[in-house]
Design a protein around this motif. Sequence first.
Motif, mmCIF file in Angstrom:
data_model
loop_
_atom_site.group_PDB
_atom_site.id
_atom_site.type_symbol
_atom_site.label_atom_id
_atom_site.label_comp_id
_atom_site.label_asym_id
_atom_site.label_seq_id
_atom_site.Cartn_x
_atom_site.Cartn_y
_atom_site.Cartn_z
ATOM 1 N N SER A 20 0.823 -1.211 0.000
ATOM 2 C CA SER A 20 0.000 0.000 0.000
ATOM 3 C C SER A 20 0.852 1.253 0.000
ATOM 4 O O SER A 20 2.015 1.246 0.400
ATOM 5 C CB SER A 20 -0.961 -0.023 1.192
ATOM 6 N N ALA A 59 -5.109 6.515 -0.287
ATOM 7 C CA ALA A 59 -4.286 5.321 -0.230
ATOM 8 C C ALA A 59 -4.629 4.384 -1.383
ATOM 9 O O ALA A 59 -5.788 4.224 -1.743
ATOM 10 C CB ALA A 59 -4.531 4.615 1.101
ATOM 11 N N LYS A 61 -3.713 0.378 -3.155
ATOM 12 C CA LYS A 61 -3.138 -0.916 -2.760
ATOM 13 C C LYS A 61 -3.105 -1.896 -3.916
ATOM 14 O O LYS A 61 -3.888 -1.805 -4.863
ATOM 15 C CB LYS A 61 -3.904 -1.525 -1.586
ATOM 16 N N CYS A 84 3.605 -0.438 3.853
ATOM 17 C CA CYS A 84 3.003 0.908 3.762
ATOM 18 C C CYS A 84 4.076 1.914 3.354
ATOM 19 O O CYS A 84 5.051 2.123 4.084
ATOM 20 C CB CYS A 84 2.413 1.350 5.095
ATOM 21 N N ALA A 89 -1.876 5.374 3.723
ATOM 22 C CA ALA A 89 -2.012 3.916 3.592
ATOM 23 C C ALA A 89 -1.859 3.241 4.956
ATOM 24 O O ALA A 89 -2.606 2.315 5.293
ATOM 25 C CB ALA A 89 -0.978 3.380 2.608
ATOM 26 N N PHE A 90 -0.909 3.715 5.737
ATOM 27 C CA PHE A 90 -0.700 3.127 7.067
ATOM 28 C C PHE A 90 -1.940 3.306 7.933
ATOM 29 O O PHE A 90 -2.446 2.357 8.540
ATOM 30 C CB PHE A 90 0.524 3.768 7.733
ATOM 31 N N TYR A 93 -4.785 1.007 6.541
ATOM 32 C CA TYR A 93 -4.687 -0.454 6.500
ATOM 33 C C TYR A 93 -4.149 -1.113 7.769
ATOM 34 O O TYR A 93 -4.242 -2.326 7.906
ATOM 35 C CB TYR A 93 -3.842 -0.888 5.293
ATOM 36 N N LEU A 105 7.202 -0.597 7.114
ATOM 37 C CA LEU A 105 6.953 0.816 6.794
ATOM 38 C C LEU A 105 8.156 1.457 6.143
ATOM 39 O O LEU A 105 9.296 1.087 6.425
ATOM 40 C CB LEU A 105 6.734 1.619 8.076
#
Lengths: 196, 196
Positions: A20, A59, A61, A84, A89-90, A93, A105
């Motif tokens: 993502s 975001a 994915k 991520c 996105a973090f 998700y 990350l």
Amino acid sequence: MTIPASASKIEKDPVQIRLSGAGGQGLITAGIILAEAAVLDGKNAVQTQSYGPEARLGASKSEVIISSRKIAYPQVTKPDILLCLSQDAFVKYVSQTNPDTVIILDSGTVECKAPGGRLIYQFPITEAAVKVGSKVAANVVALGVIGTLARLVTSESLRRAVTKRVPERFRALNEKALEAGKRLVESAKVESSQAS
Amino acid sequence: MTIPASASKIEKDPVQIRLSGAGGQGLITAGIILAEAAVLDGKNAVQTQSYGPEARLGASKSEVIISSRKIAYPQVTKPDILLCLSQDAFVKYVSQTNPDTVIILDSGTVECKAPGGRLIYQFPITEAAVKVGSKVAANVVALGVIGTLARLVTSESLRRAVTKRVPERFRALNEKALEAGKRLVESAKVESSQAS
């Protein structure tokens, strides 16, 4: 960062991966490369993108399922690995994970507020891409990280899949990016017990 | 070929599309472009590739689902549209269709033995790609055919999605390929009643 010695290799079959980040970070290509590497290893893979009108802004994915068997249900429910590359996105998700999901990350673009006690792998992925030539290779640096950390696919298959999928003039850049991702993991300190 | 006046526009929602052919024909890219065009039209789309060890040799496929609503089940069961750019793909996938599936073949690469009485759209897709510059653009000619025949996405969104997704040096080729696909449909004779 510090890596617990036992925590990272993924033994599940099938294994579900969600990549993502933001649009334009090459996550679709990364998913295709990962799936093709799995096929080179003799496995089955399904690779999916979901798009909605909101995906242009927020975001985005790309998902991959890898299995040594036929894949009956091609949808990622809760991923075994979550990458991520952006804060949005973090935030979106991280809640859709299991306690044992391996979360990776980009420490340069994501400020990590981990759910209590979760181990989260943080690497300067975009920074490493810039160092080898361009931030557009962050997707391939991330593949190097995932491949080395979780050992989902062999490094030889990953390298061949990258070579096949990226345009020829970006090949050298992306080979360096893959190596850079591998080094980020290998140079991290390995701990003998689970970090918190 | 002859096109029945009423038969081709797809009104279903969601609509399921399977793009099939051989490896290297750019079907993954075609699926991504079609999905991105749908998003530009304000719709939702899911785009999937399934790979197995056998995919390297035989038929390969890329699937897209487009809907004005959220897509709950992202797997193509029986497609509403089936594109076949190779004989192997036709043989493999023609049985996985409904009686009203719109089947589109490359007449240059597929010898059509239609199940009794089925309407099958046949266009010289690869030949048209060669005429505009390269057979590698057959995937985008096919998108021009699908877009014009089934009107799944607007031609403006399809054009924008092609521009976004193909490398800049192939942009002119692919714009010509899209136009060529459109012309293949527009120049076909339109019949006023269903062909058999």
